[in-house]
Design an enzyme around this catalytic site. Sequence first.
Site, mmCIF file in Angstrom:
data_model
loop_
_atom_site.group_PDB
_atom_site.id
_atom_site.type_symbol
_atom_site.label_atom_id
_atom_site.label_comp_id
_atom_site.label_asym_id
_atom_site.label_seq_id
_atom_site.Cartn_x
_atom_site.Cartn_y
_atom_site.Cartn_z
ATOM 1 N N GLY A 156 3.526 -5.981 0.431
ATOM 2 C CA GLY A 156 4.362 -6.245 -0.728
ATOM 3 C C GLY A 156 5.617 -5.407 -0.680
ATOM 4 O O GLY A 156 5.732 -4.451 0.092
ATOM 5 N N CYS A 157 6.582 -5.759 -1.522
ATOM 6 C CA CYS A 157 7.871 -5.064 -1.515
ATOM 7 C C CYS A 157 7.748 -3.618 -2.006
ATOM 8 O O CYS A 157 8.205 -2.686 -1.340
ATOM 9 C CB CYS A 157 8.891 -5.841 -2.333
ATOM 10 S SG CYS A 157 8.299 -6.429 -3.938
#
EC number: 1.2.1.38
Length: 393
Positions: A196-197
Site C-alpha cells: 500500500g501507499c
Amino acid sequence: MSAVSSSSLCLHTAHFWNKPKEFGRGRKQQDKKGIVKCSIKSGNPSSQNAVRVGVLGASGYTGSEVLRLLANHPQFGIALMTADRKAGQPISSAFPHLSTRDLPDLIAIKDANFSDVDAVFCCLPHGTTQEIIKGLPNHLKIVDLSADFRLKDLSEYEEWYGQPHRAPDLQKEAVYGLTEVSREEIKNARLVANPGCYPTSVQLPLVPLIKASLVEIKNIIIDAKSGVSGAGRSPKENLLFTEVTEGLNSYGVTRHRHVPEIEQGLADAAGSKVTVSFTPHLIPMSRGMQSTIYVEMAPGVRTEDLYQQLKLSYEDEEFVVVLENGAIPRTHSVKGSNYCLINVFPDRIPGRAIIISVIDNLVKGASGQALQNLNLIMGFPENLGLQYLPLFP
C-alpha cells in the site's frame, strides 16, 4: 504493441545494462553506446521478445497509471485491459489522456483470453481480487495492487477487512513486494502483493533503522497525509470537490486498514511485535503523500547515526533518495515519479528524531512499484520504463 508514431530513443536492454541481474542506480550502470533509435509502442505486442501484459481494472487510478508507465516500456506490450462497466469501449471513454495510444478496447474479465498473456497487473478493489486471481491460469506472473494478499495472517485479514480470505493457498505463495527490501524473493515470485501507499512511505525509512537497532520499536508515531487519488475513483460524498477543497481532515483514526500491514513489515525487521500510532489525513491535492514519523532513538544513538544508516542503506538504490542534511522532502519533488525522498531531523525532545518521507501515492505508492516488481520477476532491470523525472510545477 501500438505505436507512438514518432521515432524516439529507447533503451535496448542487451546493451544498456552491463549486467542485467545487477540492479541499483541505473545511471551508474549506463553504457551510452547502447542507446539506439527505435519506435516505442504501447499496445498489442508484436515483437517476439515482448512480454504480453494484461491490466485488470484498467478504469481505476492505479490502472491508468500502469497504462501510462507501460506506454513507453521497451519490453512490455499491453495485450488486454479489463473494465467490466466499460466493456466494449475504448480507453478514452475512461481516460481521455490515454486516447493517443493505440490500445485494445476494454473488455469484461469473464471474456478475457489469457492464453496469449504472460503477466497481469491486478488493479481491482480489495475483497474482489482473491477469487479472480484464484481463477487465473498458472502460467501468469501476477502483481496484485489490492490489499488482498499483503497480510500473512489470515485471521488478521478477516479482522481488518471484514470477511474471510477466500484464497488461503495463494496467500501462502504471495511475496510481499516492497522492492528495495524483498528484491531477492520478488525475483522468483509468481504472485507479488504490491504494498500500500502509506506502508511504502513508512517502511522505506523505518525498516533499515529498526534492523540496525537504532530506534526503539515502542512509541513510534506516524502522521501521514495523502492526496485524494489515494481514495480511489469511486464517487463518494466525502471526496466531492466541495467536501475536500480548502480543508484537511483525518480519517480511519485508530482503525485504518494499512496499520496491520505497517506493523507486519516493521515486526519482520525487528524480529518481534511492533505496535504503532498511525493517523492518516486527506489533503486537497490530486496526488502525493507525506509521512512524518516520530521515533525514540536507542540509548547512545544520535540523529546523525540515523541519517548515516539511511544513506548507507540506500546509496545504491535508484528510487530511494536520502536528501542532503537539512533539506526538507516535498511532495512537489516526487509528483509523477517513482522516487521516495527521505530525511531525518533532531526533535526538540532529547532522544527523539523526526523522519520525513514523501512519495507519489499512485507511482511509488502503487503502479510504479508494481512495474518495478514485474521488471524484477521477468528478469529486466527494475528501472525499465520508470525513469520519469518528477513533474514541476
